[in-house]
Design a protein around this motif. Structure first.
Motif, PDB file in Angstrom:
ATOM      1  N   LEU A  62      12.461  29.762  -7.124  1.00  0.00           N
ATOM      2  CA  LEU A  62      13.861  29.242  -6.369  1.00  0.00           C
ATOM      3  C   LEU A  62      14.410  28.208  -6.902  1.00  0.00           C
ATOM      4  O   LEU A  62      15.835  27.829  -6.875  1.00  0.00           O
ATOM      5  N   SER A  63      13.919  27.084  -7.807  1.00  0.00           N
ATOM      6  CA  SER A  63      14.501  26.240  -8.349  1.00  0.00           C
ATOM      7  C   SER A  63      14.050  26.017  -9.833  1.00  0.00           C
ATOM      8  O   SER A  63      12.846  26.395 -10.113  1.00  0.00           O
ATOM      9  N   ASP A  64      14.944  25.280 -10.721  1.00  0.00           N
ATOM     10  CA  ASP A  64      14.337  24.940 -11.962  1.00  0.00           C
ATOM     11  C   ASP A  64      13.391  23.752 -11.966  1.00  0.00           C
ATOM     12  O   ASP A  64      12.406  23.496 -12.872  1.00  0.00           O
ATOM     13  N   ARG A  65      13.727  22.709 -11.236  1.00  0.00           N
ATOM     14  CA  ARG A  65      13.111  21.735 -11.271  1.00  0.00           C
ATOM     15  C   ARG A  65      12.840  21.094  -9.770  1.00  0.00           C
ATOM     16  O   ARG A  65      13.747  21.574  -8.665  1.00  0.00           O
ATOM     17  N   ILE A  66      12.036  20.086  -9.738  1.00  0.00           N
ATOM     18  CA  ILE A  66      11.849  19.590  -8.362  1.00  0.00           C
ATOM     19  C   ILE A  66      11.779  18.141  -8.362  1.00  0.00           C
ATOM     20  O   ILE A  66      11.793  17.667  -9.237  1.00  0.00           O
ATOM     21  N   VAL A  67      12.214  17.483  -7.094  1.00  0.00           N
ATOM     22  CA  VAL A  67      12.003  15.861  -6.973  1.00  0.00           C
ATOM     23  C   VAL A  67      11.306  15.593  -5.743  1.00  0.00           C
ATOM     24  O   VAL A  67      11.363  16.202  -4.551  1.00  0.00           O
ATOM     25  N   ASP A  68      10.070  14.980  -6.227  1.00  0.00           N
ATOM     26  CA  ASP A  68       8.990  14.728  -4.907  1.00  0.00           C
ATOM     27  C   ASP A  68       8.133  13.652  -5.330  1.00  0.00           C
ATOM     28  O   ASP A  68       8.198  12.988  -6.203  1.00  0.00           O
ATOM     29  N   LEU A  69       7.551  13.288  -4.102  1.00  0.00           N
ATOM     30  CA  LEU A  69       6.443  12.019  -4.108  1.00  0.00           C
ATOM     31  C   LEU A  69       5.416  12.620  -4.937  1.00  0.00           C
ATOM     32  O   LEU A  69       4.746  13.842  -4.841  1.00  0.00           O
ATOM     33  N   PHE A  99       0.962  -1.093   0.089  1.00  0.00           N
ATOM     34  CA  PHE A  99      -0.136  -0.097  -0.120  1.00  0.00           C
ATOM     35  C   PHE A  99       0.754   1.167   0.018  1.00  0.00           C
ATOM     36  O   PHE A  99       2.128   0.995   0.037  1.00  0.00           O
ATOM     37  N   GLY A 100       0.224   2.382   0.110  1.00  0.00           N
ATOM     38  CA  GLY A 100       0.982   3.810   0.022  1.00  0.00           C
ATOM     39  C   GLY A 100       1.714   3.760  -1.253  1.00  0.00           C
ATOM     40  O   GLY A 100       2.900   4.365  -1.301  1.00  0.00           O
ATOM     41  N   HIS A 101       1.083   3.142  -2.476  1.00  0.00           N
ATOM     42  CA  HIS A 101       1.901   3.588  -3.621  1.00  0.00           C
ATOM     43  C   HIS A 101       2.042   4.799  -4.077  1.00  0.00           C
ATOM     44  O   HIS A 101       1.067   5.602  -4.205  1.00  0.00           O
ATOM     45  N   CYS A 102       3.301   5.026  -4.644  1.00  0.00           N
ATOM     46  CA  CYS A 102       3.635   6.414  -5.025  1.00  0.00           C
ATOM     47  C   CYS A 102       4.803   6.387  -5.731  1.00  0.00           C
ATOM     48  O   CYS A 102       5.509   5.470  -5.922  1.00  0.00           O
ATOM     49  N   LYS A 103       5.191   7.527  -6.638  1.00  0.00           N
ATOM     50  CA  LYS A 103       6.260   7.674  -7.547  1.00  0.00           C
ATOM     51  C   LYS A 103       7.396   8.448  -6.850  1.00  0.00           C
ATOM     52  O   LYS A 103       6.948   9.872  -6.530  1.00  0.00           O
ATOM     53  N   ILE A 104       8.554   8.602  -6.994  1.00  0.00           N
ATOM     54  CA  ILE A 104       9.425   9.795  -6.694  1.00  0.00           C
ATOM     55  C   ILE A 104       9.814  10.013  -8.081  1.00  0.00           C
ATOM     56  O   ILE A 104      10.503   9.444  -9.050  1.00  0.00           O
ATOM     57  N   ALA A 105       9.421  11.357  -8.448  1.00  0.00           N
ATOM     58  CA  ALA A 105       9.644  11.911  -9.831  1.00  0.00           C
ATOM     59  C   ALA A 105      10.247  13.386  -9.810  1.00  0.00           C
ATOM     60  O   ALA A 105      10.264  13.998  -9.050  1.00  0.00           O
ATOM     61  N   VAL A 106      11.009  13.602 -10.838  1.00  0.00           N
ATOM     62  CA  VAL A 106      11.557  14.921 -11.346  1.00  0.00           C
ATOM     63  C   VAL A 106      10.223  15.821 -11.993  1.00  0.00           C
ATOM     64  O   VAL A 106       9.759  14.992 -12.841  1.00  0.00           O
ATOM     65  N   ALA A 107      10.098  16.902 -11.574  1.00  0.00           N
ATOM     66  CA  ALA A 107       8.922  17.573 -12.270  1.00  0.00           C
ATOM     67  C   ALA A 107       9.567  19.049 -12.532  1.00  0.00           C
ATOM     68  O   ALA A 107      10.529  19.358 -11.946  1.00  0.00           O
ATOM     69  N   GLY A 108       8.706  19.680 -13.365  1.00  0.00           N
ATOM     70  CA  GLY A 108       9.072  21.255 -13.478  1.00  0.00           C
ATOM     71  C   GLY A 108       8.054  21.781 -14.417  1.00  0.00           C
ATOM     72  O   GLY A 108       6.981  21.240 -14.374  1.00  0.00           O
ATOM     73  N   LYS A 109       7.909  23.137 -14.552  1.00  0.00           N
ATOM     74  CA  LYS A 109       7.105  23.772 -15.257  1.00  0.00           C
ATOM     75  C   LYS A 109       6.927  23.228 -16.699  1.00  0.00           C
ATOM     76  O   LYS A 109       7.823  22.516 -17.217  1.00  0.00           O
ATOM     77  N   ARG A 110       5.838  23.352 -17.329  1.00  0.00           N
ATOM     78  CA  ARG A 110       5.149  22.716 -18.536  1.00  0.00           C
ATOM     79  C   ARG A 110       6.420  23.012 -19.566  1.00  0.00           C
ATOM     80  O   ARG A 110       6.800  22.402 -20.387  1.00  0.00           O
ATOM     81  N   GLU A 134       4.611  19.555 -14.514  1.00  0.00           N
ATOM     82  CA  GLU A 134       4.377  18.226 -14.914  1.00  0.00           C
ATOM     83  C   GLU A 134       5.688  17.164 -14.584  1.00  0.00           C
ATOM     84  O   GLU A 134       6.622  17.757 -14.229  1.00  0.00           O
ATOM     85  N   VAL A 135       5.077  15.978 -14.666  1.00  0.00           N
ATOM     86  CA  VAL A 135       6.333  14.887 -14.265  1.00  0.00           C
ATOM     87  C   VAL A 135       7.375  14.896 -15.563  1.00  0.00           C
ATOM     88  O   VAL A 135       6.877  14.679 -16.524  1.00  0.00           O
ATOM     89  N   ILE A 136       8.477  15.063 -15.374  1.00  0.00           N
ATOM     90  CA  ILE A 136       9.548  14.968 -16.346  1.00  0.00           C
ATOM     91  C   ILE A 136      10.122  13.656 -16.505  1.00  0.00           C
ATOM     92  O   ILE A 136      10.165  13.231 -17.579  1.00  0.00           O
ATOM     93  N   ASP A 137      10.490  13.113 -15.186  1.00  0.00           N
ATOM     94  CA  ASP A 137      10.967  11.590 -15.368  1.00  0.00           C
ATOM     95  C   ASP A 137      10.647  10.879 -13.959  1.00  0.00           C
ATOM     96  O   ASP A 137      10.569  11.622 -12.722  1.00  0.00           O
ATOM     97  N   VAL A 138      10.248   9.763 -13.972  1.00  0.00           N
ATOM     98  CA  VAL A 138      10.012   9.066 -12.831  1.00  0.00           C
ATOM     99  C   VAL A 138      11.405   8.169 -12.176  1.00  0.00           C
ATOM    100  O   VAL A 138      11.903   7.605 -12.955  1.00  0.00           O
ATOM    101  N   ILE A 139      11.854   8.648 -11.055  1.00  0.00           N
ATOM    102  CA  ILE A 139      13.180   7.888 -10.656  1.00  0.00           C
ATOM    103  C   ILE A 139      12.897   6.538 -10.194  1.00  0.00           C
ATOM    104  O   ILE A 139      13.613   5.806 -10.670  1.00  0.00           O
ATOM    105  N   THR A 140      12.084   6.484  -9.414  1.00  0.00           N
ATOM    106  CA  THR A 140      11.697   5.240  -8.708  1.00  0.00           C
ATOM    107  C   THR A 140      10.295   5.163  -8.286  1.00  0.00           C
ATOM    108  O   THR A 140       9.606   6.091  -7.922  1.00  0.00           O
ATOM    109  N   GLU A 141       9.700   3.927  -8.013  1.00  0.00           N
ATOM    110  CA  GLU A 141       8.556   3.907  -7.400  1.00  0.00           C
ATOM    111  C   GLU A 141       8.433   3.394  -6.000  1.00  0.00           C
ATOM    112  O   GLU A 141       9.505   3.052  -5.497  1.00  0.00           O
ATOM    113  N   SER A 142       7.600   3.639  -5.031  1.00  0.00           N
ATOM    114  CA  SER A 142       7.598   3.341  -3.647  1.00  0.00           C
ATOM    115  C   SER A 142       6.686   2.960  -3.264  1.00  0.00           C
ATOM    116  O   SER A 142       5.352   3.329  -3.512  1.00  0.00           O
TER     117      SER A 142
END
Lengths: 371, 213
Positions: free
Chosen positions: B155-162, B93-104, B175-183
């Motif tokens: 403050l930043s160009d991109r973020i890495v977040d859940l 349970f608690g499925h989610c992704k750790i992803a890089v995201a940024g402005k469109r 938007e999500v740019i790349d999925v780093i891993t799943e959790s």
């Protein structure tokens, strides 16, 4: 910030009861080491960085405090003591009769990230038994460890036994490359049986799924003899089977000695593989969440400094032993302090100090006070 | 950590209800009254287990130091902490992704390897490892919440977040740019407890395994 109030991260000052307790534990452990014919060796605080890299590998030697000698050679504060002992035995004790038994007590220093590891200066107590292979020295070392714990009153200790060839045999059998080996090791080390089952299914689809699951379950839980029996049923490769058999021989001797309560089998321990070559073990005590000692056989280490020779050794963390004892008994219950004879010094200095010297001749504790 | 009672650290918030429900299915029940009290340590009805509710990122710390015998936390937290613990079960349970995201407008853009990318995150280690593996020079800005705000304010160009559903990102024009891993949620166990409380730990693992199937 003033260096008068600030203390560098990771170093410790000790005083009062804690000093007495640390010295008491150190003395008792060293007495027991000497009681098993381990002679003390005093080693330098720093040596060439290259020596530690040869002993423990570049990666571990990377976590050292380094500085340069006058000729520009790179030096390091000792991150461990085994490499220093191994080099000494391989170069200066060549002509000495084997086995060589040595013990040590001293601080080691690790240049770690202080946010990750709170302490960077540790005190280790340990033994090295060099020049003899086989079960006799394996059992001897385990009994030395057990005696220290018993004599300190940490009777509920648990020593988890493992053997590196259990893992190596499986990795050879599956013909894993270096990356897959690391992957397998990580899964076993974390006891992640489901992911391990999936990994094996991918890497060795020819293995019967039931046997794969049995193997995954085998490493998940620590056990006693039954774990060894199950391992013998499941594993077909010679190397792992020989490792399991060796552990079974050790365990049955320990059992005959009435020590089975204190020993567990832990086939999932896959740590220190680059270094250990046979039996490995870790020491745990109740209410202390991390191991307080560890050791194992390292038959390839001495060859890094000269001729190959079998060896086995271990070290206790003094901080761990003291911490566990303090939790168990409370620090105030561990030391009886001898009362001092008060000697008041008035106008006649000679009289008062003559009295003090007399008391000291009888080894009485004195406390000089100005009247 | 005395006797055979197990102390279990649970992540407060997102995963708390799922975790308690799983324990209930495994026969480890916590009464409503106990849950609604203000106690920091709550007991199961059979008193064989105690739970401590802590910040998700603190769960691996409690378990690594052995003040809790076991714990439940996300794989994201484990990866970031690199805690030295056993991780016997994926609780699914608690499925989610750790992803890089940024402005469109930055989505699909190649990284300029000559410039340093600024990345805001709660996961400085995962972020550093990911960008280093790609050879992209970065500057990490460590935040402890509302990471999505960072690109909006520059403050930043991109973020890495859940990322769970992606709704928060979308509502903020990211938007999500790349999925780093799943959790997913994991059961973790202290290394010493595995030996010192062998029977209790083994019971816990098998009853949760049974509840999962």
């Amino acid at each position: 910030m003033s260096s008068l109030t600030k203390i560098p991260s990771g170093v410790q000052y000790f005083f009062d009861e804690e000093v007495k307790l640390r010295r008491f534990v150190e003395r008792r452990a060293m007495e027991i080491f000497k009681g098993w014919s381990y002679d003390e060796i005093i080693l330098p605080i720093f040596d060439y960085h290259d020596l530690f890299a040869r002993g423990m590998g570049e990666e571990k030697a990377g976590h050292t405090y380094r500085f340069v000698d006058r000729d520009g050679a790179l030096l390091a504060l000792r991150p461990e003591l085994t490499s220093l002992v191994a080099r000494t035995v391989a170069t200066r004790f060549i002509k000495r009769e084997r086995p060589v038994r040595l013990c040590y007590s001293g601080e080691v220093f690790r240049y770690d990230d202080p946010t990750q590891r709170a302490i960077r200066e540790f005190h280790q107590l340990g033994c090295e038994h060099i020049g003899e292979s086989g079960i006799v020295s394996d059992i001897e070392i385990l009994l030395v460890v057990a005696e220290v714990l018993k004599r300190l009153g940490l009777d509920d200790f648990r020593i988890a036994l493992s053997h590196v060839d259990f893992f190596n045999g499986v990795a050879d059998y599956l013909k894993l490359n270096a990356a897959e080996r690391n992957n397998l090791r990580e899964l076993i080390d974390r006891r992640n049986s489901l992911a391990l089952d999936e990994f094996l299914g991918r890497i060795a689809p020819e293995i019967d799924p039931a046997r794969r699951r049995d193997f995954a379950n085998l490493i998940q839980i620590a056990g006693k003899e039954e774990a060894l029996d199950r391992a013998t049923e499941i594993l077909k490769n010679e190397r792992s089977r020989a490792a399991v058999e060796h552990l079974a021989d050790i365990y049955s001797t320990l059992k005959s000695l009435g020590l089975e309560e204190n020993f567990d089998i832990n086939l999932g321990d896959a740590g220190g593989l680059e270094y250990y070559t046979g039996l490995t073990f870790k020491v745990y005590v109740p209410d202390w969440g991390v191991e307080i000692g560890s050791g194992g056989r390292y038959d390839n280490l001495i060859a890094n400094f000269g001729n190959p020779e079998p060896a086995i050794g271990f070290s206790f963390s003094l901080d761990g032993l003291v911490g566990a004892l303090t939790v168990k008994q409370g620090i105030e219950n561990l030391n009886g302090d001898e009362p001092a004879e008060n000697i008041a010094v008035g106008n006649d200095l000679t009289d008062a100090f003559r009295d003090a010297i007399e008391q000291r001749k009888n080894q009485k504790k004195v406390n000089i006070r100005v009247r | 950590m005395s006797g055979n009672r197990l102390i279990i650290a649970l992540s407060k918030g997102r995963m708390q209800d799922d975790a308690l429900e799983l324990f209930a299915r495994a026969g480890i029940v916590v009464n409503e009254s106990e849950l609604n009290s203000r106690k920091l340590i709550i007991d199961s009805s059979d008193r064989r287990h105690s739970f401590v509710l802590v910040k998700p990122s603190d769960v691996p710390t409690y378990v690594e130091y052995g003040v809790a015998d076991a714990g439940i936390c996300g794989r994201d937290v484990l990866l970031e902490s690199r805690a030295n613990v056993h991780e016997p079960l994926d609780l699914k349970f608690g499925h989610c992704k750790i992803a890089v995201a940024g402005k469109r407008e930055v989505v699909g853009e190649d990284y300029n390897l000559l410039a340093t990318v600024r990345v805001a995150t709660k996961y400085p280690r995962i972020t550093t490892d990911y960008f280093h593996a790609k050879g992209v020079p970065i500057e990490v800005v460590t935040l402890s919440g509302s990471v999505e705000l960072s690109p909006l304010l520059g403050l930043s160009d991109r973020i890495v977040d859940l990322v769970e559903t992606g709704r928060t990102l979308k509502e903020n024009g990211l938007e999500v740019i790349d999925v780093i891993t799943e959790s997913t949620a994991r059961l973790i166990v202290n290394r010493a407890s595995l030996h010192l409380k062998r029977a209790a730990v083994s019971d816990l693992i098998s009853s949760i395994t049974a509840a999962l199937n």
